[in-house]
Design an enzyme around this catalytic site. Structure first.
Site, PDB file in Angstrom:
ATOM      1  N   ASP A   1      33.477  -5.812  86.804  1.00  0.00           N
ATOM      2  CA  ASP A   1      34.160  -4.952  85.839  1.00  0.00           C
ATOM      3  C   ASP A   1      35.305  -5.675  85.584  1.00  0.00           C
ATOM      4  O   ASP A   1      36.276  -5.786  85.043  1.00  0.00           O
ATOM      5  CB  ASP A   1      34.408  -3.259  86.403  1.00  0.00           C
ATOM      6  CG  ASP A   1      34.335  -3.175  86.662  1.00  0.00           C
ATOM      7  OD1 ASP A   1      32.692  -3.063  86.002  1.00  0.00           O
ATOM      8  OD2 ASP A   1      33.880  -1.440  87.393  1.00  0.00           O
TER       9      ASP A   1
ATOM     10  N   GLU B   1      74.967   2.063 104.796  1.00  0.00           N
ATOM     11  CA  GLU B   1      76.115   2.379 105.600  1.00  0.00           C
ATOM     12  C   GLU B   1      77.095   0.907 105.011  1.00  0.00           C
ATOM     13  O   GLU B   1      77.688   1.235 105.149  1.00  0.00           O
ATOM     14  CB  GLU B   1      75.781   2.558 107.647  1.00  0.00           C
ATOM     15  CG  GLU B   1      74.807   3.729 107.799  1.00  0.00           C
ATOM     16  CD  GLU B   1      73.334   2.995 107.726  1.00  0.00           C
ATOM     17  OE1 GLU B   1      72.547   3.650 108.817  1.00  0.00           O
ATOM     18  OE2 GLU B   1      72.733   2.537 107.189  1.00  0.00           O
TER      19      GLU B   1
ATOM     20  N   ALA C   1      28.094   6.066  83.576  1.00  0.00           N
ATOM     21  CA  ALA C   1      26.736   6.164  83.421  1.00  0.00           C
ATOM     22  C   ALA C   1      26.085   5.509  83.989  1.00  0.00           C
ATOM     23  O   ALA C   1      25.990   4.456  84.845  1.00  0.00           O
ATOM     24  CB  ALA C   1      27.227   6.305  81.538  1.00  0.00           C
ATOM     25  N   ALA C   2      24.227   5.974  83.467  1.00  0.00           N
ATOM     26  CA  ALA C   2      23.012   5.198  84.098  1.00  0.00           C
ATOM     27  C   ALA C   2      23.504   3.313  83.529  1.00  0.00           C
ATOM     28  O   ALA C   2      22.765   2.761  84.090  1.00  0.00           O
ATOM     29  CB  ALA C   2      22.121   5.937  83.391  1.00  0.00           C
TER      30      ALA C   2
ATOM     31  N   LEU D   1      33.520   0.847  98.311  1.00  0.00           N
ATOM     32  CA  LEU D   1      34.036   1.247  99.614  1.00  0.00           C
ATOM     33  C   LEU D   1      34.945   2.658  99.567  1.00  0.00           C
ATOM     34  O   LEU D   1      35.113   2.333 100.844  1.00  0.00           O
ATOM     35  CB  LEU D   1      34.878  -0.278  98.188  1.00  0.00           C
ATOM     36  CG  LEU D   1      36.121  -0.468  99.686  1.00  0.00           C
ATOM     37  CD1 LEU D   1      36.231  -0.979 100.668  1.00  0.00           C
ATOM     38  CD2 LEU D   1      37.475  -1.231  98.559  1.00  0.00           C
TER      39      LEU D   1
ATOM     40  N   ARG E   1      50.656  -1.674  84.124  1.00  0.00           N
ATOM     41  CA  ARG E   1      51.069  -1.651  82.835  1.00  0.00           C
ATOM     42  C   ARG E   1      52.013  -1.027  82.545  1.00  0.00           C
ATOM     43  O   ARG E   1      51.764   0.290  82.700  1.00  0.00           O
ATOM     44  CB  ARG E   1      50.182  -1.979  81.991  1.00  0.00           C
ATOM     45  CG  ARG E   1      48.968  -3.159  82.974  1.00  0.00           C
ATOM     46  CD  ARG E   1      48.411  -3.521  81.588  1.00  0.00           C
ATOM     47  NE  ARG E   1      46.882  -2.664  81.717  1.00  0.00           N
ATOM     48  CZ  ARG E   1      45.673  -2.285  82.858  1.00  0.00           C
ATOM     49  NH1 ARG E   1      46.048  -3.658  83.921  1.00  0.00           N
ATOM     50  NH2 ARG E   1      45.061  -1.681  82.872  1.00  0.00           N
TER      51      ARG E   1
ATOM     52  N   LEU F   1      44.282  -5.429  87.922  1.00  0.00           N
ATOM     53  CA  LEU F   1      44.158  -4.565  88.818  1.00  0.00           C
ATOM     54  C   LEU F   1      45.844  -4.660  88.831  1.00  0.00           C
ATOM     55  O   LEU F   1      47.262  -4.836  89.801  1.00  0.00           O
ATOM     56  CB  LEU F   1      43.961  -5.222  90.536  1.00  0.00           C
ATOM     57  CG  LEU F   1      42.733  -4.434  90.589  1.00  0.00           C
ATOM     58  CD1 LEU F   1      42.301  -5.197  91.911  1.00  0.00           C
ATOM     59  CD2 LEU F   1      42.046  -3.157  90.721  1.00  0.00           C
TER      60      LEU F   1
ATOM     61  N   ALA G   1      38.033   8.515  89.158  1.00  0.00           N
ATOM     62  CA  ALA G   1      37.613   9.294  87.521  1.00  0.00           C
ATOM     63  C   ALA G   1      36.598   9.456  87.469  1.00  0.00           C
ATOM     64  O   ALA G   1      35.387   9.212  87.805  1.00  0.00           O
ATOM     65  CB  ALA G   1      37.946   8.064  85.914  1.00  0.00           C
TER      66      ALA G   1
END
Length: 350
Positions: free
Chosen positions: A204, A57, A167-168, A278, A211, A208, A158
């Site tokens: 991992d 405004e 994977a195992a 999580l 990109r 974070l 994913a």
């Protein structure tokens, strides 16, 4: 509600202005404003450009100058009634001599609400509710966070066709294809918090960051947050102080406590990308508001599940989110396409 065709057209334009690309994420909603003369001509337009800048405004009034007197202000959100970094818009409209105000969505913020009453008390005609649902949709996260008192939570993961996120042997790069990963960064850019657990950071070591298609960090970055009581090495990439956005370690395992702390920091939209433990904690607490799953045409047969223990022992008790969108993401570089499922939990707690 009594509005003119010109006012409806102006509200559609105000919504376009509010959605102008490039406005930074922040604690404030996206708002647009159009000032109309008595004959329906547009006198001036304005929109909010982020925290600390003039509200929509005020922006429109500054552009209109003396021509604002006697005009109708068409605004996507009820004019605010408080003094923060800027003054109250309701009072600015009164002082400018605006004759009539048409707004879409009532302001759910108790601190800022009351602008309509201030306008009416000053003799300004007020109409509310024009395209209110469209305004709520534009500011769905801000509205949710304001009404619920906590950030909106999007859980992204994913998975393979058989529900495996790794994977195992623990390898997970890449379950999803390049197109899905780029789409993930598009969604990350809509949030102001990236949240993972301590195990994800320890194992991992994710960046974070958001990109672009060339794998370069974009200028505006969300806050990078790790949640959990476990101590972490300071050389983890989440704590890289050379990256914009900042980082935070919340030493709690309680999702409600974590969200309360983030809300206290004016954060509105959490992008949950942690592991199965999580994710399960947020699901059990009823604190997931949107689910985005990338399903890859791949079978592993064994490995880490996408979500951890939920306490469900029979099919009748299964969580059954409502699918709101199914999109096939065209594979890049010769990859098979992934499918993106967007879902909403049927029941959400505050």
């Amino acid at each position: 509600m009594s509005v003119t065709a010109a006012e409806r057209t102006a509200m559609l334009r105000a919504l376009e202005l509010a959605a102008t690309p490039g406005v930074p994420l922040g604690p404030n909603p996206r708002v647009g404003c159009v000032l109309l003369a008595d004959d329906g001509r547009t006198v001036a337009e304005g929109f909010h450009r982020g925290a600390g800048t003039p509200h929509a405004e005020a922006d429109a009034l500054a552009r209109a100058g003396a021509a604002a007197r006697g005009a109708t202000a068409v605004v996507t959100l009820e004019p605010c009634n408080h003094t923060g970094r800027t003054g109250p818009c309701a009072r600015a409209l009164v002082d400018a001599g605006v004759r009539r105000v048409v707004y879409a969505q009532p302001d759910p913020n108790p601190v800022a609400a009351g602008g309509a009453d201030t306008l009416r008390a000053a003799g300004v005609e007020v109409e509310s509710g024009l395209l209110a649902q469209e305004s709520r949709a534009l500011n769905r996260v801000w509205t949710f966070a304001t009404e619920r008192g906590r950030p909106f939570v999007t859980w992204k993961f994913a998975t393979t066709l058989d529900g495996r996120s790794a994977a195992a042997d623990g390898t997970s790069r890449w379950v999803s294809g390049l197109a899905a990963r780029r789409d993930t960064h598009r969604l990350r850019a809509l949030c102001d918090v990236m949240l993972v657990g301590t195990n994800t950071v320890a194992v991992d070591d994710p960046r974070l960051t958001v990109r672009d298609e060339h794998d370069r960090p974009v200028p505006a970055q969300p806050l990078r947050v790790v949640m959990g009581e476990r101590d972490l090495e300071h050389d983890r990439r989440i704590f890289d102080e050379t990256q914009p956005g900042g980082s935070l370690h919340l030493r709690t395992r309680d999702p409600r406590s974590a969200l309360a702390e983030l809300r206290a920091r004016d954060r509105q939209h959490v992008f949950l990308e942690g592991g199965p433990t999580l994710a399960a904690a947020f699901l059990r607490a009823g604190l997931v508001d949107e689910i985005v799953a990338y399903v890859a045409p791949m079978l592993l047969g064994a490995g880490r599940s996408a979500v951890g223990e939920l306490g469900i022992t029979t099919i009748a008790d299964a969580l059954r989110p409502v699918v709101t969108d199914v999109t096939v993401l065209t594979g890049l570089d010769g990859e098979q396409p992934d499918v993106r499922l967007t879902m909403t939990p049927q029941e959400r707690e505050s």
